[in-house]
Design a protein around this motif. Structure first.
Motif, mmCIF file in Angstrom:
data_model
loop_
_atom_site.group_PDB
_atom_site.id
_atom_site.type_symbol
_atom_site.label_atom_id
_atom_site.label_comp_id
_atom_site.label_asym_id
_atom_site.label_seq_id
_atom_site.Cartn_x
_atom_site.Cartn_y
_atom_site.Cartn_z
ATOM 1 N N ALA A 172 0.820 -1.208 0.000
ATOM 2 C CA ALA A 172 0.000 0.000 0.000
ATOM 3 C C ALA A 172 0.853 1.257 0.000
ATOM 4 N N ALA A 173 1.959 1.243 0.724
ATOM 5 C CA ALA A 173 2.840 2.409 0.750
ATOM 6 C C ALA A 173 3.396 2.703 -0.639
ATOM 7 N N VAL A 174 3.748 1.652 -1.374
ATOM 8 C CA VAL A 174 4.222 1.833 -2.748
ATOM 9 C C VAL A 174 3.076 2.307 -3.638
ATOM 10 N N ALA A 175 1.876 1.753 -3.427
ATOM 11 C CA ALA A 175 0.722 2.163 -4.221
ATOM 12 C C ALA A 175 0.444 3.654 -4.052
ATOM 13 N N VAL A 176 0.486 4.135 -2.811
ATOM 14 C CA VAL A 176 0.254 5.557 -2.558
ATOM 15 C C VAL A 176 1.284 6.404 -3.295
ATOM 16 N N ARG A 177 2.531 5.982 -3.227
ATOM 17 C CA ARG A 177 3.593 6.710 -3.908
ATOM 18 C C ARG A 177 3.375 6.700 -5.424
ATOM 19 N N ALA A 178 3.024 5.533 -5.974
ATOM 20 C CA ALA A 178 2.824 5.413 -7.418
ATOM 21 C C ALA A 178 1.630 6.244 -7.889
ATOM 22 N N LEU A 179 0.622 6.395 -7.029
ATOM 23 C CA LEU A 179 -0.579 7.151 -7.388
ATOM 24 C C LEU A 179 -0.378 8.655 -7.289
ATOM 25 N N THR A 180 0.483 9.104 -6.388
ATOM 26 C CA THR A 180 0.519 10.533 -6.050
ATOM 27 C C THR A 180 1.821 11.253 -6.362
ATOM 28 N N ALA A 181 2.887 10.542 -6.634
ATOM 29 C CA ALA A 181 4.157 11.214 -6.936
ATOM 30 C C ALA A 181 4.004 12.097 -8.171
ATOM 31 N N ASP A 182 4.808 13.147 -8.250
ATOM 32 C CA ASP A 182 4.724 14.060 -9.383
ATOM 33 C C ASP A 182 4.923 13.328 -10.706
ATOM 34 N N ARG A 183 5.786 12.326 -10.695
ATOM 35 C CA ARG A 183 5.998 11.519 -11.900
ATOM 36 C C ARG A 183 5.582 10.087 -11.620
ATOM 37 N N ALA A 184 4.781 9.527 -12.495
ATOM 38 C CA ALA A 184 4.358 8.134 -12.354
ATOM 39 C C ALA A 184 5.532 7.208 -12.651
ATOM 40 N N PRO A 185 5.544 6.010 -12.063
ATOM 41 C CA PRO A 185 6.637 5.070 -12.361
ATOM 42 C C PRO A 185 6.704 4.672 -13.831
ATOM 43 N N ASP A 186 5.529 4.521 -14.474
ATOM 44 C CA ASP A 186 5.459 4.104 -15.878
ATOM 45 C C ASP A 186 6.251 2.823 -16.131
ATOM 46 N N THR A 187 6.129 1.891 -15.214
ATOM 47 C CA THR A 187 6.801 0.599 -15.337
ATOM 48 C C THR A 187 6.130 -0.381 -14.386
ATOM 49 N N ASP A 188 6.573 -1.623 -14.421
ATOM 50 C CA ASP A 188 6.099 -2.586 -13.426
ATOM 51 C C ASP A 188 7.112 -2.675 -12.301
ATOM 52 N N LEU A 189 6.602 -2.952 -11.092
ATOM 53 C CA LEU A 189 7.415 -2.913 -9.876
ATOM 54 C C LEU A 189 7.238 -4.230 -9.121
ATOM 55 N N VAL A 190 8.294 -5.014 -9.035
ATOM 56 C CA VAL A 190 8.248 -6.262 -8.276
ATOM 57 C C VAL A 190 8.527 -5.940 -6.811
ATOM 58 N N LEU A 191 7.594 -6.302 -5.943
ATOM 59 C CA LEU A 191 7.676 -5.952 -4.522
ATOM 60 C C LEU A 191 7.893 -7.207 -3.687
ATOM 61 N N THR A 192 8.887 -7.167 -2.805
ATOM 62 C CA THR A 192 9.149 -8.281 -1.894
ATOM 63 C C THR A 192 9.455 -7.737 -0.502
ATOM 64 N N GLY A 193 9.500 -8.651 0.445
ATOM 65 C CA GLY A 193 10.009 -8.331 1.767
ATOM 66 C C GLY A 193 11.521 -8.351 1.756
ATOM 67 N N PRO A 194 12.152 -8.262 2.940
ATOM 68 C CA PRO A 194 13.614 -8.153 3.007
ATOM 69 C C PRO A 194 14.345 -9.479 2.876
ATOM 70 N N GLU A 195 13.604 -10.603 2.927
ATOM 71 C CA GLU A 195 14.263 -11.911 2.869
ATOM 72 C C GLU A 195 13.341 -12.932 2.220
ATOM 73 N N ALA A 196 13.940 -13.939 1.607
ATOM 74 C CA ALA A 196 13.179 -15.037 1.019
ATOM 75 C C ALA A 196 13.089 -16.170 2.039
ATOM 76 N N LEU A 197 11.869 -16.661 2.278
ATOM 77 C CA LEU A 197 11.622 -17.691 3.280
ATOM 78 C C LEU A 197 10.881 -18.873 2.668
ATOM 79 N N SER A 198 11.169 -20.058 3.162
ATOM 80 C CA SER A 198 10.384 -21.229 2.784
ATOM 81 C C SER A 198 9.140 -21.295 3.653
ATOM 82 N N HIS A 199 8.202 -22.150 3.297
ATOM 83 C CA HIS A 199 7.015 -22.321 4.133
ATOM 84 C C HIS A 199 7.366 -23.015 5.453
ATOM 85 N N ASP A 200 8.454 -23.774 5.467
ATOM 86 C CA ASP A 200 8.934 -24.325 6.735
ATOM 87 C C ASP A 200 9.412 -23.193 7.644
#
Length: 288
Positions: A172-200
């Protein structure tokens, strides 16, 4: 960041829509909160919206300049209802569109991938958010969260594959930025957390945070597909099972800097989210 116009948030009662609406309001923006029930959210103007009822499109779009798009849930062919709406939105004066997609679905891929491909040709300003799997899948109303609460188990066909699970607050924080920044990203944005985890790994953290044992149980592709087909259309069930198989093969074993780059802060860890959202479960267990 200039406060002008109105942003239409589709799916405003959902996981990312509600957070995006709240973030926009907190930043001083005008929000039209669209949902099938026209639920009134603090600080927003509620409006009824249903992807499958074109009669709701006009009122939702009236006076809006930007739109946050959450596709219809569980629809294997969202383009059939989304593209007519998007063409109407362009005619109605929408100049910036931000689409919620998935890290597992590339431009031109299945389902929402077709909308991704069409978006740049429809709007002069745009972004496609491609978050990894939501951390809230394990804490909210998702099937994984229900299975954790009811059976103490997470059922997947992902094996030991790792995922850069992401907090819906960060999306949501990225969405707000993408919606309201003076310049739109005009690209796709892959969003992740800080680490990759298994389901275990996820099961172990939930166990530690709640004090209740949780395990990860591996299913075959066919077992997961058939299980999902009991609750969603068969084509969608097969697509979801394919995504788990891709995780097992390493397709989601990655992290990106997108959240920090666009919001100025690090994305939240799963442990942080679990502590925040599963605290009540842990506290209840301690009382018993």
């Amino acid at each position: 960041m200039t406060v002008t116009g109105t942003t239409l948030v589709i799916g405003a009662t959902g996981t990312t829509g509600s957070r995006t609406a709240a973030g926009l309001i907190a930043a001083g923006h005008h929000v039209r909160a669209a949902s099938r029930s026209a639920t009134r959210l603090p600080g927003t103007q509620p409006v009824r919206f249903d992807w499958y009822d074109p009669a709701t499109f006009g009122d939702a779009l009236a006076g809006a300049e930007r739109v946050y798009l959450v596709p219809p849930v569980g629809d294997p062919d969202p383009a059939a209802v989304m593209l007519p709406f998007l063409r109407l939105a362009r005619t109605a004066g929408i100049h910036r569109a931000v689409l919620l997609s998935s890290s597992a679905v590339p431009e031109g891929g299945p389902a929402v991938g077709e909308i991704h491909r069409a978006l740049p040709g429809l709007f002069g300003e745009w972004a496609v958010l491609r978050p990894s799997w939501f951390m809230q899948n394990f804490t909210g109303t998702h099937a994984h969260a229900r299975s954790i609460r009811e059976d103490g188990a997470i059922l997947t066909a992902a094996g030991t594959g790792r995922v850069g699970f992401v907090d819906a607050d960060d999306i949501a924080a990225v969405a707000v930025r993408a919606l309201t920044a003076d310049r739109a990203p005009d690209t796709d944005l892959v969003l992740t957390g800080p680490e990759a985890l298994s389901h275990d790994d996820i099961a172990a953290i939930v166990t530690e945070v709640t004090g209740r044992p949780v395990v990860h149980r591996s299913l075959t592709y066919a077992q997961l597909r058939d299980r999902l087909a009991a609750i969603v259309p068969p084509e969608f069930a097969a697509m979801l099972a394919d995504m788990d198989r891709a995780i097992a093969e390493g397709a989601e074993d990655r992290t990106t800097d997108t959240v920090q780059r666009l919001t100025g802060r690090r994305p939240h860890s799963f442990r942080t989210v679990a502590e925040r959202e599963l605290r009540a479960v842990r506290d209840t267990s301690a009382i018993r």
